[in-house]
Design an enzyme around this catalytic site. Sequence first.
Site, PDB file in Angstrom:
ATOM      1  N   SER A 150       0.824  -1.208   0.000  1.00  0.00           N
ATOM      2  CA  SER A 150       0.000   0.000   0.000  1.00  0.00           C
ATOM      3  C   SER A 150       0.855   1.254   0.000  1.00  0.00           C
ATOM      4  CB  SER A 150      -0.871   0.041   1.259  1.00  0.00           C
ATOM      5  OG  SER A 150      -1.681  -1.083   1.335  1.00  0.00           O
ATOM      6  N   HIS A 178      -1.195  -2.952  -7.217  1.00  0.00           N
ATOM      7  CA  HIS A 178      -1.863  -2.566  -5.972  1.00  0.00           C
ATOM      8  C   HIS A 178      -3.378  -2.678  -6.145  1.00  0.00           C
ATOM      9  CE1 HIS A 178      -2.864   0.840  -2.932  1.00  0.00           C
ATOM     10  NE2 HIS A 178      -2.964  -0.341  -2.371  1.00  0.00           N
ATOM     11  N   GLU A 190      -3.722  -0.070  -9.081  1.00  0.00           N
ATOM     12  CA  GLU A 190      -2.609   0.846  -9.373  1.00  0.00           C
ATOM     13  C   GLU A 190      -1.386   0.034  -9.757  1.00  0.00           C
ATOM     14  OE1 GLU A 190      -1.804   4.798  -6.893  1.00  0.00           O
ATOM     15  OE2 GLU A 190      -2.332   3.130  -5.621  1.00  0.00           O
ATOM     16  N   ASN A 228      -3.596   5.867  -1.926  1.00  0.00           N
ATOM     17  CA  ASN A 228      -3.475   6.076  -0.482  1.00  0.00           C
ATOM     18  C   ASN A 228      -2.969   7.459  -0.115  1.00  0.00           C
ATOM     19  OD1 ASN A 228      -4.571   3.693   0.491  1.00  0.00           O
ATOM     20  ND2 ASN A 228      -2.732   2.572  -0.088  1.00  0.00           N
TER      21      ASN A 228
HETATM   22  P1  NAD Z   1      -3.761  -9.593   6.141  1.00  0.00           P
HETATM   23  O1  NAD Z   1      -3.182  -9.353   7.489  1.00  0.00           O
HETATM   24  O2  NAD Z   1      -5.226  -9.826   5.992  1.00  0.00           O
HETATM   25  O3  NAD Z   1      -3.029 -10.872   5.443  1.00  0.00           O
HETATM   26  C1  NAD Z   1      -1.631 -11.071   5.419  1.00  0.00           C
HETATM   27  C2  NAD Z   1      -1.367 -12.570   5.269  1.00  0.00           C
HETATM   28  O4  NAD Z   1       0.050 -12.768   5.120  1.00  0.00           O
HETATM   29  C3  NAD Z   1      -1.796 -13.390   6.494  1.00  0.00           C
HETATM   30  O5  NAD Z   1      -2.589 -14.493   6.062  1.00  0.00           O
HETATM   31  C4  NAD Z   1      -0.470 -13.853   7.094  1.00  0.00           C
HETATM   32  O6  NAD Z   1      -0.581 -15.138   7.727  1.00  0.00           O
HETATM   33  C5  NAD Z   1       0.410 -13.918   5.854  1.00  0.00           C
HETATM   34  N1  NAD Z   1       1.845 -13.871   6.144  1.00  0.00           N
HETATM   35  C6  NAD Z   1       2.500 -13.175   7.115  1.00  0.00           C
HETATM   36  N2  NAD Z   1       3.826 -13.416   7.036  1.00  0.00           N
HETATM   37  C7  NAD Z   1       4.007 -14.270   5.993  1.00  0.00           C
HETATM   38  C8  NAD Z   1       5.170 -14.906   5.427  1.00  0.00           C
HETATM   39  N3  NAD Z   1       6.387 -14.674   5.903  1.00  0.00           N
HETATM   40  N4  NAD Z   1       4.985 -15.731   4.373  1.00  0.00           N
HETATM   41  C9  NAD Z   1       3.752 -15.978   3.882  1.00  0.00           C
HETATM   42  N5  NAD Z   1       2.617 -15.403   4.384  1.00  0.00           N
HETATM   43  C10 NAD Z   1       2.753 -14.564   5.434  1.00  0.00           C
HETATM   44  O7  NAD Z   1      -3.297  -8.354   5.244  1.00  0.00           O
HETATM   45  P2  NAD Z   1      -4.022  -7.730   3.954  1.00  0.00           P
HETATM   46  O8  NAD Z   1      -5.029  -6.738   4.399  1.00  0.00           O
HETATM   47  O9  NAD Z   1      -4.406  -8.825   3.041  1.00  0.00           O
HETATM   48  O10 NAD Z   1      -2.810  -6.874   3.351  1.00  0.00           O
HETATM   49  C11 NAD Z   1      -1.778  -7.487   2.603  1.00  0.00           C
HETATM   50  C12 NAD Z   1      -1.038  -6.429   1.816  1.00  0.00           C
HETATM   51  O11 NAD Z   1      -1.961  -5.772   0.937  1.00  0.00           O
HETATM   52  C13 NAD Z   1      -0.395  -5.338   2.653  1.00  0.00           C
HETATM   53  O12 NAD Z   1       0.804  -4.925   2.041  1.00  0.00           O
HETATM   54  C14 NAD Z   1      -1.416  -4.224   2.595  1.00  0.00           C
HETATM   55  O13 NAD Z   1      -0.845  -2.955   2.807  1.00  0.00           O
HETATM   56  C15 NAD Z   1      -1.916  -4.370   1.167  1.00  0.00           C
HETATM   57  N6  NAD Z   1      -3.245  -3.810   0.901  1.00  0.00           N
HETATM   58  C16 NAD Z   1      -4.231  -3.932   1.815  1.00  0.00           C
HETATM   59  C17 NAD Z   1      -5.479  -3.392   1.543  1.00  0.00           C
HETATM   60  C18 NAD Z   1      -6.592  -3.516   2.535  1.00  0.00           C
HETATM   61  O14 NAD Z   1      -7.629  -2.845   2.366  1.00  0.00           O
HETATM   62  N7  NAD Z   1      -6.463  -4.356   3.547  1.00  0.00           N
HETATM   63  C19 NAD Z   1      -5.731  -2.746   0.322  1.00  0.00           C
HETATM   64  C20 NAD Z   1      -4.696  -2.667  -0.619  1.00  0.00           C
HETATM   65  C21 NAD Z   1      -3.455  -3.204  -0.319  1.00  0.00           C
END
Ligand code: NAD
Length: 320
Positions: A150, A178, A190, A228
């Site tokens: 993000s 993204h 993005e 963002n």
């Molecule tokens: P989340 O916490 O829901 O999921 C993250 C996952 O990664 C979890 O299942 C966790 O177990 C896993 N994980 C952690 N360490 C790991 C490793 N070493 N190897 C493999 N898996 C591992 O997070 P999310 O909301 O899905 O966000 C993920 C990414 O997407 C982040 O970079 C976030 O900034 C980005 N993002 C999030 C959103 C949102 O609205 N939540 C929107 C756009 C982008």
Amino acid sequence: MLLSSLRAFTSRGPSMASRTFSTTTAAHAAAEVKSLGVVGAGQMGLGIALVAAQKAQVPVTLIDNSQASLDKGLKFADKLLEKDVSKERITREAADAARGRIVSSLKMDDLSSVDFVIEAVPEIPDLKTSIFSQLAQIAPKHAILATNTSSISITKIAAATSTDPKDLQAPSRVVSTHFMNPVPVQKGVEIISGLQTSKDTLDTAIEFVQRMGKSPSTSADAPGFLANRILMPYLNEAVICLETGVGGREDIDSIMKNGTNVPMGPLTLADFIGLDTCLAIMNVLHQETGDSKYRPSGLLKRMVDAGWLGKKSGKGFYDY
Ligand code: NAD
């Protein structure tokens, strides 16, 4: 490769940064993407895996370091597909075929033959760079390595793929795709290039997200990129309004929902995104620009300290 990296570097700039794409731009390159790996089976990774399996119809290897996360994610995928079938948006056969394309694993080594990888682990810089340094060793040399970050610099993530600054090949295949939350619903993606990203990598990423039924836009590798940079200060300001008593929780959400015709108010949206993710992005905006207008709200920090991360932890500004 040197030439393509230089071309990519010199052909981008502010005038290109917000270009949107409605037509196919690189069918030749993207047609080579026949399989996908997704690292992180949380709300974003699961959504990306499911949409790729459904729309681009490629086999997907979904990796997480937690079996509980994989089980939870795949159960959620089943629920989403079941809902689509019951509402007659897709047939049972199409749902079964999509689900059948997703395999899960706890081992990064299972990404050794994919054409494209999308990383969606938590927004922690050291974690992302460690994943990319592993991916550079494990994935085939032709594979595109994309991040769903993000806010973290794509240039910095790309640099983690090689310890040799003269190695232009490894970082040239890193790009950001993204996706927006929830992935099955939101069309915008993005696409962000780092300094090292090649034009082929950029074009392939654009074409692949189009195959997933998404509408890509490009933005520069600047703090918060576009989405963002604009959205997070708005959410942060809503939390500041709550903590300083300008309005109550329902007042803040109601006036923005009903006054700007968006589907949910800012506090609800922050809960859906995840308060840890919101805080991480505000921290990057604040630290990288040095501009106090991006200072994260104290209440937001305290809520993350408490483990109140929003919908995913069951408690945020609302209870779930
Ligand atoms: P989340 O916490 O829901 O999921 C993250 C996952 O990664 C979890 O299942 C966790 O177990 C896993 N994980 C952690 N360490 C790991 C490793 N070493 N190897 C493999 N898996 C591992 O997070 P999310 O909301 O899905 O966000 C993920 C990414 O997407 C982040 O970079 C976030 O900034 C980005 N993002 C999030 C959103 C949102 O609205 N939540 C929107 C756009 C982008």
